[in-house]
Scaffold this motif. Structure first.
Motif, short mmCIF file in Angstrom:
data_model
loop_
_atom_site.label_atom_id
_atom_site.label_comp_id
_atom_site.label_asym_id
_atom_site.label_seq_id
_atom_site.Cartn_x
_atom_site.Cartn_y
_atom_site.Cartn_z
N GLY A 1 1.14 -0.78 0.24
CA GLY A 1 -0.10 0.08 -0.28
C GLY A 1 0.97 1.66 0.21
N ARG B 1 0.61 5.65 -1.79
CA ARG B 1 0.45 6.87 -1.34
C ARG B 1 0.65 6.85 -0.65
NH1 ARG B 1 -5.42 7.35 -0.36
NH2 ARG B 1 -6.61 6.11 -1.59
N ILE C 1 1.10 7.27 4.12
CA ILE C 1 1.90 6.86 5.03
C ILE C 1 2.62 5.82 4.27
CG2 ILE C 1 2.03 4.90 6.79
CD1 ILE C 1 -0.20 6.34 8.13
N ASP D 1 1.19 -2.03 -4.60
CA ASP D 1 -0.42 -1.57 -4.72
C ASP D 1 -1.26 -1.81 -5.30
OD1 ASP D 1 -0.88 1.92 -2.72
OD2 ASP D 1 -2.02 0.95 -4.38
N CYS E 1 -0.26 -5.32 -6.55
CA CYS E 1 -0.33 -6.64 -5.89
C CYS E 1 -2.05 -6.25 -4.47
CB CYS E 1 0.64 -6.67 -4.88
SG CYS E 1 -0.04 -8.18 -3.43
N ASP E 2 -2.50 -7.17 -5.14
CA ASP E 2 -3.94 -6.72 -4.34
C ASP E 2 -3.97 -7.39 -2.57
OD1 ASP E 2 -6.49 -7.05 -2.83
OD2 ASP E 2 -7.72 -7.35 -4.35
N VAL E 3 -3.49 -7.01 -2.07
CA VAL E 3 -3.53 -7.54 -0.32
C VAL E 3 -4.16 -8.75 0.30
CG1 VAL E 3 -1.21 -6.26 0.29
CG2 VAL E 3 -3.51 -5.76 0.85
N ASN F 1 2.11 -2.32 5.22
CA ASN F 1 1.02 -1.45 5.56
C ASN F 1 -0.01 -0.84 5.34
OD1 ASN F 1 1.25 2.29 5.81
ND2 ASN F 1 0.94 1.54 3.90
N ALA G 1 -0.21 -0.89 12.26
CA ALA G 1 -1.42 -1.37 13.26
C ALA G 1 -2.17 0.20 13.00
CB ALA G 1 -0.69 -1.66 14.90
N TYR H 1 -12.21 -2.18 11.51
CA TYR H 1 -10.92 -1.65 11.68
C TYR H 1 -10.51 -1.80 13.43
CZ TYR H 1 -7.85 1.74 10.60
OH TYR H 1 -5.91 2.93 10.65
N LYS I 1 -6.71 -4.12 14.10
CA LYS I 1 -5.60 -3.49 14.17
C LYS I 1 -5.41 -3.81 15.54
CE LYS I 1 -5.06 -0.89 10.65
NZ LYS I 1 -4.29 -1.20 10.08
N GLY J 1 -1.26 7.20 15.78
CA GLY J 1 -2.31 8.04 16.08
C GLY J 1 -3.13 8.55 14.98
N ILE K 1 -3.55 10.45 11.83
CA ILE K 1 -2.06 10.98 10.60
C ILE K 1 -2.76 12.20 9.48
CG2 ILE K 1 -0.35 10.36 9.47
CD1 ILE K 1 0.41 10.02 12.52
N THR L 1 -4.52 11.65 6.24
CA THR L 1 -4.12 11.49 4.79
C THR L 1 -5.19 11.26 3.99
OG1 THR L 1 -4.10 9.02 5.22
CG2 THR L 1 -2.35 9.99 5.76
N THR M 1 -8.00 9.48 6.51
CA THR M 1 -8.77 10.80 7.72
C THR M 1 -8.89 11.99 7.78
OG1 THR M 1 -6.09 11.64 7.86
CG2 THR M 1 -6.92 9.64 9.25
P1 NAP Z 1 -4.12 6.07 2.53
O1 NAP Z 1 -4.20 6.90 2.34
O2 NAP Z 1 -6.03 5.51 2.31
O3 NAP Z 1 -3.36 4.59 1.20
C1 NAP Z 1 -3.54 3.41 1.96
C2 NAP Z 1 -3.06 2.41 0.19
O4 NAP Z 1 -3.25 1.33 0.65
C3 NAP Z 1 -3.20 3.25 -0.77
O5 NAP Z 1 -2.44 3.44 -1.52
C4 NAP Z 1 -4.46 2.28 -1.52
O6 NAP Z 1 -4.19 2.13 -2.65
C5 NAP Z 1 -3.68 0.90 -1.34
N1 NAP Z 1 -4.75 -0.55 -1.02
C6 NAP Z 1 -5.42 -0.01 -0.23
N2 NAP Z 1 -6.51 -1.34 -0.51
C7 NAP Z 1 -4.75 -2.26 -0.67
C8 NAP Z 1 -5.38 -3.17 -1.01
N3 NAP Z 1 -6.05 -4.74 -1.35
N4 NAP Z 1 -3.93 -4.50 -1.25
C9 NAP Z 1 -2.96 -3.24 -2.27
N5 NAP Z 1 -2.71 -2.20 -1.58
C10 NAP Z 1 -3.94 -1.41 -1.21
O7 NAP Z 1 -3.43 5.66 4.25
P2 NAP Z 1 -2.98 5.57 5.17
O8 NAP Z 1 -4.02 6.92 5.78
O9 NAP Z 1 -1.64 5.70 4.40
O10 NAP Z 1 -2.57 4.44 5.99
C11 NAP Z 1 -1.88 3.30 5.37
C12 NAP Z 1 -1.82 2.44 7.03
O11 NAP Z 1 -1.87 3.60 8.20
C13 NAP Z 1 -2.87 2.05 7.08
O12 NAP Z 1 -3.01 0.04 7.52
C14 NAP Z 1 -3.87 2.70 8.02
O13 NAP Z 1 -4.91 1.48 8.56
C15 NAP Z 1 -3.45 2.70 8.87
N6 NAP Z 1 -2.72 3.97 10.19
C16 NAP Z 1 -3.70 5.17 9.42
C17 NAP Z 1 -3.83 5.98 10.76
C18 NAP Z 1 -4.49 7.51 9.87
O14 NAP Z 1 -4.80 8.51 10.99
N7 NAP Z 1 -4.48 8.30 8.17
C19 NAP Z 1 -3.96 6.11 11.83
C20 NAP Z 1 -3.78 4.74 12.06
C21 NAP Z 1 -2.96 3.39 11.23
P3 NAP Z 1 -5.70 2.92 -3.49
O15 NAP Z 1 -5.42 3.98 -3.19
O16 NAP Z 1 -5.42 1.91 -5.10
O17 NAP Z 1 -6.50 2.26 -2.28
#
Ligand code: NAP
Length: 243
Positions: free
Chosen positions: A13, A16, A18, A37, A58-60, A86, A137, A151, A155, A182, A184, A186, A189
């Protein structure tokens, strides 16, 4: 100084958010990084922008695809030293309204994928007697959150998986840790309602939302030899929200 020169890493993932920041930071520390991704073009674009990286589709949520990805990366890179699980999604709703398919989708992307990837990397990492697995997580896996039964359970499950994997793999010098971010900034959020964002931000003692780089720095630390004696831990990176 953190150096990862000569190391290879896979971040899921990572086109984009994190994941991208983690990939960028690992490359800046000297590692060669596989960016996986859903969308190959997006992964390749990010890889080209970062340098010393390659994009993979890759679709995880598909276990066969995750296993195949790890085989491909090990073959093409010659090894895989660092795995960052991630990729993650949300499908929020109050439990009364949550559909079974939304439960399953979140579990499969956020939790089962990490189990499958951990199972797949352990042979190669074990043979080389070196491995770092870092699971992204969330603080809601520790404290729960209304509207996020799927969710938060995924986690919390990831934290349990981290601890079990740490115990099973320690003898082969494969260290497994989790980071619990916490709030973040992106795309994930961004889609929260304004009032939810304000309420969350008010609970952060450091008084600011986190950025992807705050998480990426913690990953680089756990991937580096500065963290040689740390396994089975959950590093909370949240500006003090959860204590
Ligand atoms: P994000 O901006 O939505 O980015 C997630 C990335 O994962 C995107 O590139 C997305 O691709 C990709 N993805 C989604 N489903 C997938 C799949 N089945 N196989 C492969 N790739 C996939 O999310 P983020 O905020 O960066 O979050 C990254 C990690 O941090 C996640 O595990 C999230 O739960 C965790 N996290 C985030 C926050 C926060 O505040 N942002 C807080 C706690 C934990 P597409 O763009 O094509 O959908």
């Amino acid at each position: 100084m953190i150096t990862l020169t000569g190391k290879t890493a896979l971040v899921t993932g990572a086109a984009r958010g994190i994941g991208r920041s983690i990939a960028e930071t690992l490359v800046a520390c000297g590692a060669r990084v596989a960016i996986a991704d859903l969308d190959l073009a997006a992964a390749e674009k990010t890889a080209a922008e970062i340098g010393n990286a390659r994009g993979f589709a890759c679709d995880v949520s598909d276990p066969a695809a995750v296993t195949a990805l790890i085989e491909t990366v090990e073959t093409e890179f010659g090894s895989l030293d660092i795995l960052v699980n991630n990729a993650g999604i949300t499908k929020d709703n109050l439990m009364a309204r949550m559909k079974d398919e939304d439960w399953d989708a979140v579990m499969n992307v956020n939790l089962r994928s990490a189990f499958v990837a951990t199972r797949a990397v352990q042979r190669g990492m074990g043979k080389r007697r070196f491995g770092r697995i870092i699971n992204i997580a969330s603080v809601v896996g520790i404290m729960g959150n209304k509207g996020q039964a799927n969710y938060s359970a995924s986690k919390a499950g990831l934290i349990g998986l981290t601890k079990t994997a740490a115990k099973e793999l320690a003898s082969r010098n494969i260290l497994v840790n989790a980071i619990a971010p916490g709030f973040i900034q992106t795309a994930m959020t961004e889609k929260l309602p304004e009032e939810a964002k304000t309420a969350l931000a008010a609970q952060i003692p450091l008084g600011r939302l986190g950025g992807p780089k705050d998480i990426a720095n913690a990953v680089a630390f756990l991937a580096s030899d500065l963290a040689d004696y740390i396994t089975g831990q959950v590093l909370v990176v949240d500006g003090g929200m959860v204590m």
